[in-house]
Design a protein around this motif. Structure first.
Motif, PDB file in Angstrom:
ATOM      1  N   GLY A 184      10.196 -42.823  -9.988  1.00 30.54           N
ATOM      2  CA  GLY A 184      11.256 -42.991  -9.004  1.00 30.54           C
ATOM      3  C   GLY A 184      12.348 -41.951  -9.102  1.00 30.54           C
ATOM      4  N   THR A 185      13.569 -42.353  -9.464  1.00 24.91           N
ATOM      5  CA  THR A 185      14.723 -41.464  -9.408  1.00 24.91           C
ATOM      6  C   THR A 185      14.669 -40.370 -10.468  1.00 24.91           C
ATOM      7  OG1 THR A 185      16.009 -42.934 -10.833  1.00 24.91           O
ATOM      8  CG2 THR A 185      16.199 -43.264  -8.463  1.00 24.91           C
ATOM      9  N   ARG A 186      15.449 -39.323 -10.252  1.00 26.90           N
ATOM     10  CA  ARG A 186      15.434 -38.149 -11.124  1.00 26.90           C
ATOM     11  C   ARG A 186      15.964 -38.478 -12.520  1.00 26.90           C
ATOM     12  NH1 ARG A 186      19.292 -34.270 -12.438  1.00 26.90           N
ATOM     13  NH2 ARG A 186      20.778 -35.204 -10.987  1.00 26.90           N
ATOM     14  N   PRO A 187      15.143 -38.286 -13.558  1.00 28.07           N
ATOM     15  CA  PRO A 187      15.616 -38.527 -14.927  1.00 28.07           C
ATOM     16  C   PRO A 187      16.474 -37.357 -15.422  1.00 28.07           C
ATOM     17  CG  PRO A 187      13.230 -38.803 -14.749  1.00 28.07           C
ATOM     18  CD  PRO A 187      13.697 -38.093 -13.516  1.00 28.07           C
ATOM     19  N   ILE A 188      17.519 -37.675 -16.175  1.00 23.37           N
ATOM     20  CA  ILE A 188      18.361 -36.650 -16.772  1.00 23.37           C
ATOM     21  C   ILE A 188      18.200 -36.610 -18.287  1.00 23.37           C
ATOM     22  CG2 ILE A 188      20.045 -36.673 -14.908  1.00 23.37           C
ATOM     23  CD1 ILE A 188      21.802 -38.466 -16.632  1.00 23.37           C
ATOM     24  N   ALA A 189      17.466 -37.575 -18.863  1.00 20.47           N
ATOM     25  CA  ALA A 189      17.224 -37.582 -20.308  1.00 20.47           C
ATOM     26  C   ALA A 189      15.994 -38.425 -20.606  1.00 20.47           C
ATOM     27  CB  ALA A 189      18.434 -38.119 -21.066  1.00 20.47           C
ATOM     28  N   ASP A 203      20.858 -41.999 -11.446  1.00 22.58           N
ATOM     29  CA  ASP A 203      21.555 -43.123 -10.830  1.00 22.58           C
ATOM     30  C   ASP A 203      22.020 -44.162 -11.848  1.00 22.58           C
ATOM     31  OD1 ASP A 203      19.120 -44.114 -11.581  1.00 22.58           O
ATOM     32  OD2 ASP A 203      18.582 -44.949  -9.622  1.00 22.58           O
ATOM     33  N   GLY A 204      21.772 -43.876 -13.145  1.00 30.41           N
ATOM     34  CA  GLY A 204      22.188 -44.799 -14.187  1.00 30.41           C
ATOM     35  C   GLY A 204      21.125 -45.792 -14.602  1.00 30.41           C
TER      36      GLY A 204
END
Length: 211
Positions: A184-189, A203-204
């Motif tokens: 789904g949403t873009r992972p940052i970590a 998105d948290g």
């Protein structure tokens, strides 16, 4: 409660070894604290500055610290002494707004440096000790996040539209995908915890996938 506070800098990369916390500080208008890499002793909180500037990513084992600079240089350091062990100049392409982005993972013996480009190409470089062990191309549109498990590497790729994100399990020897999960949403970590991969989204939200 809070045990102690140590001044560092805004948005500073952080890594923890068995005896210290390591934080990279970027230059500010007043240059306080001074730009560089700081070793903060875990017992005394004594802080020591090491002249390795422009560090964008940090990774660590129990006694080894890996610092990846934005110019593409990888530096390995001995955590107990703070001594620079080895430098790998221009290991990967530089990072920047137009140049692409980096990610880094490592332990005491090995580091993996990931470079991405705006065109969608990417490269994964494995370093063992003082030598470059391999260079491998990455799947198209790989994102600048990376984690290492017991027997696999984990990255994230998107499609050309940037709307669909996939968690890829990579063979650590070939960097080829061995399995994939749409998340789904873009992972940052990314982080590997036991038999699970945790992905923190922009998105948290946190997505947990069985490794």
């Amino acid at each position: 409660g809070v045990i102690r506070r140590v001044p560092a800098g805004p948005d500073a990369p952080l890594a923890v070894t068995g005896d210290a916390a390591w934080v990279a500080v970027w230059a500010t208008d007043d240059n306080v604290p001074r730009e560089g890499l700081y070793r903060v002793d875990s017992s005394t909180s004594a802080s020591r500055r090491i002249g390795v500037p422009s560090v964008g990513s940090l990774a660590a084992g129990s006694r080894t610290v890996w610092a990846l600079r934005t110019n593409g240089e990888l530096v390995s350091l001995d955590s107990p002494s703070g001594r620079v062990r080895h430098r790998f100049p221009r290991l990967i392409t530089a990072a920047g707004t137009a140049a692409g982005a980096h990610a880094l993972a490592g332990d005491d013996a090995t580091a993996w440096a990931l470079a991405t480009t705006p065109s969608g190409n990417g490269e994964l470089v494995r370093v063992e000790g003082d030598a470059v062990a391999s260079r491998r191309p990455l799947p198209s549109f790989t994102q600048p996040v990376l984690a290492v498990g017991r027997d696999a590497l984990w990255t994230v790729a998107t499609d050309r539209s940037g709307d669909r994100y996939t968690l890829n399990r990579l063979d650590p020897g070939t960097a080829r995908p061995t399995s994939a999960v749409v998340i789904g949403t873009r992972p940052i970590a990314l982080s590997v915890v036991g038999d699970e991969v945790w992905a923190l989204g922009a998105d948290g939200a946190v997505v947990v996938v069985q490794a």
